[in-house]
Design a protein around this motif. Sequence first.
Motif, PDB file in Angstrom:
ATOM      1  N   MET A 124       0.832  -1.206   0.000  1.00 16.46           N
ATOM      2  CA  MET A 124       0.000   0.000   0.000  1.00 16.46           C
ATOM      3  C   MET A 124       0.869   1.260   0.000  1.00 16.46           C
ATOM      4  N   TYR A 125       1.978   1.211   0.713  1.00 20.08           N
ATOM      5  CA  TYR A 125       2.904   2.348   0.720  1.00 20.08           C
ATOM      6  C   TYR A 125       3.455   2.593  -0.682  1.00 20.08           C
ATOM      7  N   ASN A 128       0.771   4.055  -2.910  1.00 22.10           N
ATOM      8  CA  ASN A 128       0.564   5.479  -2.633  1.00 22.10           C
ATOM      9  C   ASN A 128       1.667   6.328  -3.260  1.00 22.10           C
ATOM     10  N   LEU A 129       2.902   5.824  -3.251  1.00 12.05           N
ATOM     11  CA  LEU A 129       3.997   6.544  -3.908  1.00 12.05           C
ATOM     12  C   LEU A 129       3.728   6.681  -5.397  1.00 12.05           C
ATOM     13  N   TRP A 130       3.220   5.596  -6.008  1.00  6.58           N
ATOM     14  CA  TRP A 130       2.905   5.657  -7.439  1.00  6.58           C
ATOM     15  C   TRP A 130       1.789   6.654  -7.714  1.00  6.58           C
ATOM     16  N   LEU A 131       0.735   6.654  -6.873  1.00  7.14           N
ATOM     17  CA  LEU A 131      -0.362   7.594  -7.051  1.00  7.14           C
ATOM     18  C   LEU A 131       0.132   9.039  -6.939  1.00  7.14           C
ATOM     19  N   THR A 132       1.049   9.280  -5.992  1.00  9.62           N
ATOM     20  CA  THR A 132       1.591  10.626  -5.806  1.00  9.62           C
ATOM     21  C   THR A 132       2.363  11.072  -7.031  1.00  9.62           C
ATOM     22  N   ASP A 133       3.219  10.189  -7.548  1.00  9.52           N
ATOM     23  CA  ASP A 133       3.995  10.520  -8.745  1.00  9.52           C
ATOM     24  C   ASP A 133       3.076  10.680  -9.953  1.00  9.52           C
ATOM     25  N   TYR A 134       2.093   9.813 -10.059  1.00 13.08           N
ATOM     26  CA  TYR A 134       1.161   9.822 -11.186  1.00 13.08           C
ATOM     27  C   TYR A 134       0.358  11.119 -11.224  1.00 13.08           C
ATOM     28  N   GLY A 135      -0.032  11.627 -10.053  1.00 10.11           N
ATOM     29  CA  GLY A 135      -0.885  12.808 -10.006  1.00 10.11           C
ATOM     30  C   GLY A 135      -0.163  14.125  -9.823  1.00 10.11           C
TER      31      GLY A 135
END
Length: 214
Positions: A124-125, A128-135
Amino acid sequence: MKKASILMILGSLCLLGLFQFPLWNIMLGAPQYPEPLGMNIHITGIQGVSEFDLQNIDGLNHYIGMKTIPKADEMWEFNIFPIVIIAMVLLGALLGILGFFGKIDYRFFLGWFLLMSILGIMGMYDFNLWLTDYGSNLDPHAIIKVVNEDGTPMSYKPPLFGYKKLLNFDVSSMPATGAWLMFIGMLLTVIAFFVGRKSKNSVSSEKKHKLVTP
């Protein structure tokens, strides 16, 4: 202990559902889309909920400078996650078999649960890192640029869990069928631990009773 061992085996086998069903689901709804766009995140890659959803999402992302949705071979996670899941299934089944034949006790079942929990938190961590970079890692030359009140570029990071308003889109991020099967499997291993402990305590009580009975 045999009942506990069977529960342990069944619990670990539930993880195999991750190869058939998505782990996570992200949906985007807006007035211009009567049918919401969505992506299902599997442990082996990302798929659209409907046939052209990924194409449409990438088209929208292009205007605001977001990256395209990665292919399976573009993220190392999609190569590692299946291996980790298979390893945990085999380990859980092995512990269940050993417990069934009395080679180990119930505490190993809790150990499997704790290990799986740690791996889940790490996953999950990373997600979340991928979502942060993606957005947030946006193309500075994007056609449309939206900024916050302080002048900084707006982040389009989807929520890790729950709902969020992004411009005119209502975005939801929720566990999917594969995740619920995994949760059920992990719950079964916890139940196996308590069933095994109860069984051992019952055996110990019987032995003590026999020792004090003339």
